[in-house]
Scaffold this motif. Structure first.
Motif, short mmCIF file in Angstrom:
data_model
loop_
_atom_site.label_atom_id
_atom_site.label_comp_id
_atom_site.label_asym_id
_atom_site.label_seq_id
_atom_site.Cartn_x
_atom_site.Cartn_y
_atom_site.Cartn_z
N GLN A 61 0.83 -1.21 0.00
CA GLN A 61 0.00 0.00 0.00
C GLN A 61 0.85 1.25 0.00
O GLN A 61 0.63 2.18 -0.78
N GLN A 64 3.21 1.45 -3.31
CA GLN A 64 2.41 1.76 -4.50
C GLN A 64 1.99 3.21 -4.53
O GLN A 64 2.01 3.86 -5.57
N ASN A 65 1.62 3.78 -3.36
CA ASN A 65 1.14 5.15 -3.33
C ASN A 65 2.28 6.17 -3.40
O ASN A 65 2.18 7.15 -4.13
N ALA A 68 4.02 7.28 -6.73
CA ALA A 68 3.50 8.36 -7.57
C ALA A 68 4.47 9.52 -7.65
O ALA A 68 4.43 10.33 -8.56
N ILE A 93 -3.59 11.01 -10.46
CA ILE A 93 -2.89 10.22 -9.43
C ILE A 93 -3.84 9.88 -8.30
O ILE A 93 -3.91 8.74 -7.83
N SER A 96 -6.25 7.06 -9.21
CA SER A 96 -5.68 5.71 -9.28
C SER A 96 -5.03 5.27 -7.98
O SER A 96 -4.68 4.11 -7.83
N HIS A 97 -4.86 6.19 -7.02
CA HIS A 97 -4.24 5.84 -5.73
C HIS A 97 -5.18 6.36 -4.64
O HIS A 97 -5.04 7.49 -4.18
N THR A 98 -6.14 5.53 -4.24
CA THR A 98 -7.19 5.99 -3.34
C THR A 98 -6.70 6.27 -1.94
O THR A 98 -7.38 6.96 -1.19
N SER A 99 -5.53 5.75 -1.56
CA SER A 99 -5.02 6.00 -0.21
C SER A 99 -4.37 7.37 -0.10
O SER A 99 -4.13 7.86 1.00
N ILE A 100 -4.02 8.00 -1.23
CA ILE A 100 -3.34 9.30 -1.19
C ILE A 100 -4.36 10.40 -0.89
O ILE A 100 -5.39 10.50 -1.54
N ILE A 187 -0.17 10.44 2.61
CA ILE A 187 -1.12 9.35 2.85
C ILE A 187 -1.60 9.50 4.28
O ILE A 187 -0.80 9.43 5.22
N HIS A 195 -7.24 0.60 4.42
CA HIS A 195 -7.00 -0.21 3.24
C HIS A 195 -6.25 -1.50 3.58
O HIS A 195 -6.41 -2.51 2.91
#
Length: 987
Positions: A61, A64-65, A68, A93, A96-100, A187, A195
């Motif tokens: 997680q 991946q975030n 970016a 961004i 495509s990166h819901t945790s950010i 994040i 997540h």
């Protein structure tokens, strides 16, 4: 005697019983200890797997975030530090990166861009390098030049989170690598934990603690998340999570501890009970010797009769894999046979006990119902129930027969088969069936490669239903993009290694070709023979599409869709390194659109973008398909011509380069239609040749760029071939830049002062002029270094120094009583005047030196009036509020209008020396000078003439009413001591 024998036998039985009890306790506790150790190892192994899975999810997680940042960093480098693209990219961004929670850019460490802005306003202008909490990590990130992860920390915009930070360096137009700033990805900790579903550990029965490590011990570090205090995490299983410039740790421990107290107590109770039973049996065995002699004769008589029967019964019982029980009508066990391999589970059933009393409530009800059914119909079969034995759960299947040989003593014969393993196998099959229907497609074939089973994901991905593929070969999925050798190597790998994995192109039922990540494993029987093949695959179309989009951003200019600088350099390096190049030669054309900045300033950047797009299209139409056309910079394009064999004619490539450049000049000179605007531009082209013996691509392009600047210097709208002497001029410019910067640090500049006279030849003012005393070259004229200082923007610190030095000199004169009423004039460059803080700098210089503002006069050039007129007016009014005087220098050479001029708070007009030089030999020059004098007086301004070289010029200007005079005919610029000496002599 018989009594004595009895006492000896009793005493011997007691000793034997105690010995057996002690030995049984010792063996039992050893077995219990080993069992507990094995139990704890299993618990730890299970906990470690759970912790590793959760840690891997958290790591993925975060990585991946924060990755970016690489996209943001690459775009900052690609656009040379410009960030107008930021909002669009940041929005994609976050999608495509819901945790950010937010992304931002911080040039020089100061946040200037943040998305989304709502809720993050506090982050703007935040200086990361000065913040006490983040400064150490930010400085270390800049030194390491790597992606770093900070946190958890309290965010400036509120909340707790982690920050991924990437230092970015960009190349300027000369290829220099310089630190630009940072890209930041935030994040929120709550989103990250949500997540990763870390709270599921509590549902699984674990205490957990997630920390950021500062040393090797997890419990002594910064807590990220926890569901218990430190006293609850005793001897946890820990897993480290490797993150950029930091390590996190996850520790978990079962809420009941690794070894539940109840298990230990039950084990001790069983050991003691077994030891007591064995001791009792030993005592009974010893005591039985008392009656052995009496029974010997009777046993001998009956032994012969029962041997055959017992042998048959024992053989039958030994063959039974089941428990055999006889129960009386009240359900009490009167006989029990335990399978030899189940002897350890003897305590499940006990002779003399009620069978149903040993079961749970539900199992007891099932068992009693089976007995009642057998009593009614004579037998009952297939009844299954579970029995809890210690910490184990075992399953039994019953077959019951009810016998009634006489009315007084009916009984039940019960066969209980242990089906625990079968029940576990059924559960495993159920789990496997659930796992079979996962998101990945699964295909199973027999050893003849015939499909025997697929899951629902296979049907969804491929479009084939299960009934359409059963019995067929997986070849129905082949896309045709792989040859037979590819599949032969795949089969060979399966035979030799038992597995194959990789990426492959397959085809759906509708004919669509798609990429997938495929893993194939062979299944073997106990003899080592392959019986089946299991293939799992996943559609990676979206992943490939994302890779293509990233490659497009990395290698192509988003505005013109032409190859960018990165791809251009790679293609040129490949061409240079090509072993087949031989004597072949190629040419680079460096193309710059003339006056492109004017288009942007006058019509706006939208029109500039349209112009660049149309220019790119015209360039493509002007070259061959094999030629390379790339966008190198803002309004700069590079064309690499297809190489030719120079051995046939060395002039071939030169001829073609000239021919192509002329064609480009022609098409660029054709008017551009930009929406409702017709725009005329030209181009300047530099040409450089290269071949096998050439250096790196960037050096070749720089040579072509030098030739382009020669073309601009020669009048533009033309092409120029590169010559080595151009490089020498650049080296001289580099040397000049280095010398100027050193001169600023070593205080090599000084001021000379040129007097300004009134009509009675009385000195009423001086103009401060900067001079450079080089330690080796001596005094360098301003004409040599001022233009370069303006071009390199060194004019800004130099102009600040001149302003401060002039004010300090004037302050010293006032203190020492020299030139009290003389006005000090200071030249201000257009670049210097355009600074936002210019007014503040003037105010600080006056406040620092305490010079009366009316004795300082700032000379502004007329050319700066063509820029933002509102800004110029506002700044001049601010200067007048400070009290300084304003002179408009070089009047008559610019583009100012009379309507605009009357709005400016100007105190003095300065006639340019080009007009003064012609007043005696040109009626037009004299007319212009006289007009300027009249205009200035009519507007209430003082008029001064510069460049007065002859007395005749002085007399003529005096007759026309000119107020002040300046020039070599009156006095050259003087050093301070000479100026003061002249003043004293004049007095």
């Amino acid at each position: 005697m018989a009594r004595s024998l009895f006492h000896r036998i009793t005493r011997h039985a007691s000793y034997s019983s105690f010995s057996v009890f002690a030995a049984s306790l010792l063996v039992g506790f050893l077995v219990l200890n080993q069992s507990n150790e094995q139990y704890e190892e299993i618990q730890r192994a299970d906990a470690l797997i759970i912790a590793q899975n959760k840690a891997s999810l958290i790591e993925n997680q975060i990585i991946q975030n924060v990755s970016a940042n690489y996209t943001l960093g690459a775009l900052v480098q690609e656009f040379g530090g410009h960030t107008y693209w930021f909002d669009d990219v940041a929005e994609s961004i976050l999608e495509s990166h819901t945790s950010i929670s937010s992304v931002s850019l911080s040039p020089g460490g100061i946040v200037t861009k943040v998305y989304p802005l709502e809720g993050n306003e506090a982050l703007l202008d935040f200086n990361q390098l000065e913040d006490k909490k983040q400064r150490a990590e930010v400085v270390q990130a800049r030194l390491d030049q790597k992606l770093t992860l900070a946190g958890p920390l309290e965010l400036v915009q509120g909340g707790i989170g982690v920050v991924g930070r990437l230092p970015v360096r960009v190349h300027d137009r000369w290829g220099n690598d310089a630190f630009w700033g940072f890209t930041n990805v935030v994040i929120e900790l709550s989103e990250l934990l949500a997540h990763s579903n870390i709270k599921s550990l509590e549902q699984q029965g674990y205490f957990y603690r997630l920390v950021r490590l500062r040393d090797e011990a997890v419990l002594d570090n910064i807590t990220v998340a926890s569901n218990a205090g430190l006293e609850s995490l005793v001897d946890p299983v820990t897993v480290q999570i490797s993150l950029p410039n930091s390590t996190w740790g996850l520790g978990i421990v079962p809420k009941q501890g690794w070894l539940p107290l109840s298990r230990t107590l039950n084990g001790i109770a069983i050991v003691v009970a077994v030891a007591l039973v064995l001791a009792r049996l030993a005592w009974l065995a010893s005591k039985a010797k008392i009656n052995r002699e009496e029974l010997r004769q009777l046993l001998q008589q009956r032994t012969a009769q029962m041997d055959l029967t017992n042998h048959r019964h024992l053989s039958t019982l030994r063959a039974l894999p089941d428990y055999l029980l006889e129960l009386d009508e009240d359900g009490i066990i009167t006989f029990l046979h335990t399978p030899q391999d189940e002897a350890a589970h003897l305590a499940v059933f006990r002779v003399g006990a009620t069978a149903a009393a040993m079961f749970s409530k539900q199992a007891r009800s099932t068992f009693e119902s089976a007995l009642n059914h057998a009593r009614t119909v004579g037998q009952a079969r297939g009844i299954v129930f579970d029995v809890h034995h210690g910490d184990q759960k075992r399953w039994f299947e019953l077959s019951i027969v009810y016998n009634q040989p006489n009315v007084e003593r009916p009984y039940y014969v019960v066969l209980a088969r242990d089906v625990t393993e079968r029940h576990k196998a059924e559960e495993d099959l159920q789990i496997a069936a659930t796992a079979f229907n996962c998101q990945d497609g699964i295909l199973i074939t027999n050893k003849r490669h015939e499909i025997i089973r697929v899951n629902s994901s296979f049907e969804w991905i491929s479009g084939f239903k299960q009934e359409e593929v059963i019995g067929r070969s997986p070849n129905i999925l082949r896309s045709g993009r792989h040859d037979d050798n590819f599949y032969q190597m795949m089969n060979q790998r399966l035979e030799t290694e038992g597995a194959w994995h990789g990426e492959i192109w397959n085809k759906r039922k509708n004919g669509e070709i798609y990429p997938e990540r495929l893993s194939i494993s062979s299944v073997k029987n106990c003899a080592g023979e392959i019986t089946h093949f299991v293939a799992t695959f996943r559609d990676i179309s979206d992943e490939k599409a994302n890779q293509r989009r990233i490659q497009q951003l990395h290698y192509y200019d988003p505005l013109t869709q032409l190859p960018n600088k990165t791809l251009l350099l790679e293609e040129m390096d490949h061409l240079i390194d090509d072993v087949n190049l031989g004597l072949r030669r190629s040419a680079v054309l460096f193309i710059d659109i003339d006056e492109f900045k004017v288009i942007n300033d006058v019509y706006g950047h939208n029109m500039g973008d349209l112009l660049l797009q149309q220019a790119a299209s015209r360039l493509l139409d002007s070259v061959r398909p094999k030629d390379i056309v790339a966008r190198f910079g803002a309004d700069e394009f590079v064309v690499v011509l297809e190489d030719v064999d120079a051995s046939m004619s060395p002039e071939r490539i030169a001829y073609r380069a000239r021919h192509v450049s002329n064609r480009i000049l022609d098409v660029m000179a054709t008017p551009f239609e930009l929406e409702d605007i017709t725009c005329n531009v030209t181009a300047s082209i530099g040409i450089c040749f290269f071949g096998k013996d050439s250096a790196v691509a960037l050096d070749i392009i720089k040579q072509a760029e030098l030739a382009m600047y020669e073309a601009k210097g020669a009048g533009r709208n033309q092409s120029c071939f590169y010559l080595p002497k151009m490089q020498q001029r650049i080296l001289e410019r580099v040397e000049m830049d280095s010398d100027l910067r050193r001169a600023m640090m070593n205080h090599e500049f000084l001021l000379h002062f040129q007097p300004q006279w009134n009509a009675e030849r009385k000195m009423v003012g001086v103009e401060a002029l900067v001079r450079w005393l080089h330690p080796v070259k001596g005094m360098i004229p301003p004409g040599q270094f001022i233009p370069f200082a303006e071009e390199s923007r060194l004019i800004l610190p130099l102009g600040d120094w001149v302003l401060m030095a002039a004010c300090q000199t004037k302050a010293r004169w006032l203190k020492e009583g020299y030139l009290d009423d003389v006005v000090m004039a200071v030249n201000v460059s257009a670049m210097q005047f355009a600074q936002e803080d210019f007014i503040d700098k003037v105010g600080k210089a006056l406040a620092h030196t305490l010079v009366p503002p009316h004795l300082i006069q700032l000379e502004l050039t007329e050319s700066m009036l063509v820029h933002d007129q509102e800004d110029v007016i506002q700044k001049m009014r601010s200067l007048k509020e400070l009290g300084v005087l304003i002179s408009l220098d070089d009047f008559g050479t610019g583009y100012s209008s009379l309507s605009y001029l009357q709005q400016l708070p100007i105190d003095q007009l300065k006639i340019d020396k080009s007009f003064v030089a012609r007043v005696m030999d040109s009626k037009r020059g004299a007319s212009i000078a006289a007009s300027i004098i009249g205009l200035g007086h009519n507007l209430g301004m003082e008029v001064i003439a510069e460049g007065v070289e002859e007395d005749a010029q002085f007399q003529w200007l005096k007759q026309q009413g000119c107020d002040l005079f300046q020039g070599y005919g009156l006095s050259r610029p003087l050093e301070e001591k000479i100026l003061i000496g002249s003043f004293v002599k004049q007095v």
